[in-house]
Design a protein around this motif. Structure first.
Motif, PDB file in Angstrom:
ATOM      1  N   PHE A  74       0.808  -1.216   0.000  1.00  0.00           N
ATOM      2  CA  PHE A  74       0.000   0.000   0.000  1.00  0.00           C
ATOM      3  C   PHE A  74       0.847   1.275   0.000  1.00  0.00           C
ATOM      4  O   PHE A  74       0.288   2.378  -0.097  1.00  0.00           O
ATOM      5  CB  PHE A  74      -0.901   0.035   1.236  1.00  0.00           C
ATOM      6  N   ALA A 102      -3.209  -0.077   5.784  1.00  0.00           N
ATOM      7  CA  ALA A 102      -3.522   1.201   5.141  1.00  0.00           C
ATOM      8  C   ALA A 102      -3.162   2.362   6.050  1.00  0.00           C
ATOM      9  O   ALA A 102      -2.626   3.391   5.597  1.00  0.00           O
ATOM     10  CB  ALA A 102      -5.009   1.243   4.773  1.00  0.00           C
ATOM     11  N   VAL A 107      -2.188   5.720   3.815  1.00  0.00           N
ATOM     12  CA  VAL A 107      -3.290   5.821   2.858  1.00  0.00           C
ATOM     13  C   VAL A 107      -4.318   6.823   3.384  1.00  0.00           C
ATOM     14  O   VAL A 107      -4.551   6.920   4.589  1.00  0.00           O
ATOM     15  CB  VAL A 107      -3.938   4.430   2.649  1.00  0.00           C
ATOM     16  N   VAL A 110     -10.103   4.615   2.089  1.00  0.00           N
ATOM     17  CA  VAL A 110     -10.383   3.203   1.823  1.00  0.00           C
ATOM     18  C   VAL A 110     -11.826   3.072   1.355  1.00  0.00           C
ATOM     19  O   VAL A 110     -12.748   3.566   1.998  1.00  0.00           O
ATOM     20  CB  VAL A 110     -10.161   2.326   3.070  1.00  0.00           C
TER      21      VAL A 110
END
Length: 311
Positions: A74, A102, A107, A110
């Protein structure tokens, strides 16, 4: 057509599946950068001439992958498209590992593929697992979007069997769904909705939103059988099952697969999957595909219904 920002990398889990591969083609068509995660047994989608999709990096991950491996997969991603695992038990643990990864990878967003009817007391076993995953995701600092989907059109075709009783032969759609109705949906509709969410120029527009991705009509399984009969050119009738009969029919499947199927059919019987949502129209800019339209568009997906022996 939706266009993608060149500075945003999206990661697609399950990119070797029917849903993930369709989404990968859409992201590529929009000019998006993507990293395609495939299982050790799967292959990434490719162009008709065999060439890889442009701006697409492929990463193979094992089925027993942990947070550490996924954190690396990721890395650098703006958004992750997270499809649920198939295997039970342990499915929720894998979902949580992906969400943890994540967070660790930095990140921002999602997009999780959940189930219509997800809740702590959901009838469907998959919908209960999806609720636990949703709650875990809500407890993080990640932006999230839930795509709660109904049963796929294709799943209905896989419940059709040829049966013989002496000299009598018939083709039957069998499911423990009673007289319930289902607003089944195509993989393309889910992929189009996911594309709209993942590539939106204003990602905050979808943050904290739950979308219900269904087909345009809720059919009884008697009506499903009529539609399948017309497409296949052979008489198919619906025969409701008891739970015990369903268990006996799927004796070769794993316990988790059987529970998922039976409990989803029980959700149909209870009316959980009968609601038609406008979210495909709002997000994809067109009406959702009906079962009849899907059958017309994808004859190879249900070619087994034309064969002399369906099972």
């Amino acid at each position: 057509m939706t266009s993608a920002s060149s500075d945003r990398l999206v990661v697609l889990t399950g990119a070797d599946g029917r849903l993930g591969s369709r989404l990968a083609f859409r992201v590529a068509a929009a000019g998006g950068r993507q990293r395609l995660l495939v299982s050790g047994e799967g292959t990434a989608p490719r162009l008709p001439d065999g060439a890889p999709l442009p701006e697409a990096e492929v990463v193979a991950v094992p089925s027993d992958v942990d947070s550490r491996v996924l954190t690396s997969a990721f890395a650098g991603a703006y958004a992750v498209f997270l499809v649920p695992g198939r295997d039970r038990p342990g499915r929720v643990g894998k979902h949580r590992a992906a969400i943890d990864a994540a967070v660790l990878a930095g990140v921002r967003h999602v997009v999780y593929v959940s189930s219509v009817g997800a809740g702590p007391d959901a009838i469907s076993s998959a919908a209960r697992d999806d609720w636990l995953t949703e709650e875990y995701l809500r407890g993080t600092d990640l932006r999230w979007t839930m795509l709660r989907i109904a049963m796929f059109h294709r799943t209905l075709t896989l419940a059709v069997y040829d049966e013989s009783y002496g000299s009598t032969r018939s083709t039957v759609l069998r499911a423990p769904a009673g007289e319930g109705r289902v607003a089944s949906v195509s993989h393309d509709d889910v992929a189009d909705v996911a594309t709209a969410v993942l590539l939106d120029e204003d990602p905050r527009r979808h943050a904290g939103r739950t979308y219900h991705v269904t087909g345009p009509e809720a059919l009884s399984l008697d009506e499903v059988a009529v539609v399948l009969s017309s497409a296949a050119g052979r008489a198919i009738r619906y025969a409701p099952q008891t739970v015990d009969q369903a268990h006996a029919l799927f004796y070769r499947s794993t316990a988790g697969e059987v529970e998922d199927w039976i409990s989803q059919c029980q959700a149909i019987e209870a009316g959980v999957l009968a609601t038609v949502s406008p979210d495909v129209r709002h997000l994809a800019g067109r009406e959702a595909r009906s079962l009849e339209a899907w059958l017309d568009d994808y004859p190879t997906e249900w070619a087994h219904l034309r064969l002399p022996s369906v099972r």
